[in-house]
Design a protein around this motif. Structure first.
Motif, short mmCIF file in Angstrom:
data_model
loop_
_atom_site.label_atom_id
_atom_site.label_comp_id
_atom_site.label_asym_id
_atom_site.label_seq_id
_atom_site.Cartn_x
_atom_site.Cartn_y
_atom_site.Cartn_z
N SER A 41 8.35 1.23 -12.72
CA SER A 41 7.20 0.90 -13.56
C SER A 41 7.65 0.41 -14.93
CB SER A 41 6.29 2.13 -13.72
OG SER A 41 5.73 2.51 -12.48
N GLU A 75 0.80 -1.22 0.00
CA GLU A 75 0.00 0.00 0.00
C GLU A 75 0.84 1.28 0.00
OE1 GLU A 75 1.12 -1.09 4.04
OE2 GLU A 75 0.08 -2.20 2.45
N GLU A 76 2.16 1.15 0.06
CA GLU A 76 3.03 2.33 0.15
C GLU A 76 3.17 3.05 -1.18
OE1 GLU A 76 6.68 2.33 2.56
OE2 GLU A 76 6.25 0.21 2.93
N LYS A 77 3.16 4.38 -1.11
CA LYS A 77 3.42 5.19 -2.30
C LYS A 77 4.93 5.28 -2.52
CE LYS A 77 -0.79 7.98 -2.05
NZ LYS A 77 -1.36 9.34 -1.97
N ILE A 85 -6.37 -4.09 -9.77
CA ILE A 85 -6.01 -3.32 -8.57
C ILE A 85 -7.26 -2.75 -7.90
CG2 ILE A 85 -4.84 -1.24 -7.76
CD1 ILE A 85 -2.71 -1.77 -9.92
N GLY A 134 0.55 -0.09 -10.95
CA GLY A 134 -0.36 0.80 -11.66
C GLY A 134 0.37 1.70 -12.64
N GLY A 135 1.57 2.16 -12.26
CA GLY A 135 2.38 2.97 -13.17
C GLY A 135 2.75 2.21 -14.42
N TYR A 149 1.21 0.92 -6.51
CA TYR A 149 1.39 2.16 -7.28
C TYR A 149 2.40 1.95 -8.40
CZ TYR A 149 -1.20 4.45 -3.53
OH TYR A 149 -2.18 4.80 -2.63
N VAL A 150 3.42 1.14 -8.15
CA VAL A 150 4.40 0.81 -9.19
C VAL A 150 3.73 -0.03 -10.28
CG1 VAL A 150 6.53 -0.45 -9.70
CG2 VAL A 150 6.37 0.98 -7.64
N GLY A 198 -6.65 -2.70 -4.02
CA GLY A 198 -5.24 -2.30 -3.91
C GLY A 198 -4.43 -3.16 -2.96
N SER A 210 4.72 -2.37 -4.09
CA SER A 210 3.72 -1.31 -4.17
C SER A 210 2.81 -1.45 -5.38
CB SER A 210 4.41 0.05 -4.21
OG SER A 210 3.49 1.08 -4.47
N LEU A 218 9.32 5.80 -9.06
CA LEU A 218 8.12 5.21 -9.66
C LEU A 218 8.31 4.93 -11.15
CD1 LEU A 218 5.11 4.43 -9.38
CD2 LEU A 218 4.55 6.80 -9.94
#
Length: 420
Positions: free
Chosen positions: A22, A10-12, A59, A306-307, A303-304, A64, A301, A18
């Protein structure tokens, strides 16, 4: 990355990290995701687009909590190839839609009743050879793509084929760190360079292509016969998904089968496949290569992930790039296929090893033997206009044998059942 702390799910991640992380994830799946559209004879733009959309959907549906990148599934290659040769790609899309829909129903069944029944319908002694057949059945296609089955074999094709194959094989053994995750991509690049030097690449279409263009969307058509040919793959991809979630759970140190839950991740996986069929792309699945990236970098993560999905979507709109990918010569794809199809076959054997299938038991020996011979013998079974052959027929035979042995066990008629 070895000296950095673990970055949890869950970490940004800071933007300066990033982007490269990614790109790394996108590269990890890039080689294999180029191969699937090549085999199906479609432009990779729509596949890159759906890989990104599918990953973002995954995700979202898993809240997430489950880091996974969705790439093109190899499990559909053989049955979809049969459908495409008989009725065309649009009818294969219809099969993808139905498999995805049924997979969503399967996720609800697992939510209600658990997943133990899958081992009854398709136990490891059957699942192993069925998965192996996915690769083994396509061995001839790999040789054809490489141009090695022609009456007169072109020496240029042989050179490009060998450069590609040897780079992939040697790279998978000697490459380290990030390079160890992308030997397929590196092999494609090396093979492409060899093809350029041999003069077998045509850039005509690349020059005419627009810099930016929409992915090649297509709509599905539905035919009962086509659906029946593709549908048995459902249990194979369900078992594959469960395996990936178990491995990912070990990597990130969380039980993803409980939170967000197997039902959520399986639903997300199959919902993505259903959407893929509706817009003209190939089925998606969680990717082992990206699990390897997470294990190596200790960055989990979403977020990675998702990137990487966003980057894949952006790439799908770059017309010249997707057209350039389409110019990859057959010998390059053939060289990669030689290894990848063999690896799929080996992964089936790996299922047998990891499940510690006891071949001292008559049922296991009989099941594996019959499935292999059914899949490789070339026989087919006709039900009206529906024809089952190869891996699809072998999968059906395996399910029938699994159910038969289950019934015989309940009646206490088998001589190798576990004593209660």
């Amino acid at each position: 990355m070895e000296n950095r702390r673990i970055i949890q799910v869950e970490e940004k991640v800071p933007f300066k990290m990033l982007v490269p992380l990614s790109i790394q994830h996108m590269f990890a799946m890039f080689g294999a995701s180029v191969l699937v559209p090549f085999v199906f004879g479609i432009n990779p733009a729509i596949v890159l687009f759906m890989n990104g959309i599918g990953t973002l959907l995954f995700i979202l549906i898993t809240k997430g909590k489950a880091p996974a990148y969705l790439g093109s599934s190899f499990a559909f290659l053989a049955p979809a190839g049969i459908v495409i040769s008989k009725w065309g790609y649009n009818y294969a899309l219809g099969g993808f839609v139905v498999v995805g829909f049924c997979g969503c129903i399967l996720a609800l069944i697992i939510y209600k009743f658990g997943s133990d029944w899958i081992d009854v319908v398709l136990p490891p002694a059957a699942m192993g050879p069925v998965v192996a057949l996915i690769g083994l059945e396509l061995a001839g296609t790999a040789a054809s793509n490489a141009g090695l089955k022609e009456e007169v074999v072109d020496s240029k094709n042989v050179i490009v084929f060998l450069v590609t194959l040897l780079t992939a094989v040697i790279g998978s053994v000697v490459f380290r760190k990030f390079l160890s995750v992308i030997p397929i991509l590196i092999a494609i690049i090396a093979g492409y360079i060899a093809a350029l030097l041999c003069g077998i690449v045509d850039f005509g279409e690349v020059g005419q292509a627009a810099w930016f263009s929409l992915p090649n969307f297509a709509t599905p058509k539905f035919k009962w016969e086509a659906i029946v040919i593709i549908l048995p793959v459902l249990l194979v991809i369900a078992s594959e998904h469960i395996g990936h979630q178990i491995v990912t759970s070990k990597v990130v140190g969380r039980d993803l089968l409980k939170d967000p839950g197997l039902h959520r991740s399986l639903f997300a996986d199959n919902f993505s496949t259903m959407v893929s069929g509706f817009i003209g792309s190939v089925p998606t699945t969680t990717y082992g290569e990206n699990i390897g990236v997470m294990a190596m970098t200790k960055v989990y993560s979403v977020y990675v992930i998702g990137g990487a999905a966003v980057l894949s979507i952006i790439c799908s709109f770059i017309g010249k790039m997707t057209t350039l990918i389409s110019t990859i010569p057959g010998p390059v794809i053939g060289g990669i296929s030689f290894l990848l199809y063999g690896m799929i076959g080996a992964s089936g054997i790996r299922i047998l090893v990891e499940a510690q299938v006891d071949y001292g038991k008559s049922r296991n020996m009989a099941m594996t033997s019959v499935i292999f011979v059914t899949g490789l013998s070339g026989i087919s079974v006709q039900f009206g206009t529906i024809q089952l052959s190869g891996m699809v027929l072998a999968c059906v035979v395996g399910m029938l044998m699994g159910l038969m042995f289950f019934v015989l066990d309940k009646l206490k008629l088998t001589n190798d059942r576990e004593e209660e």
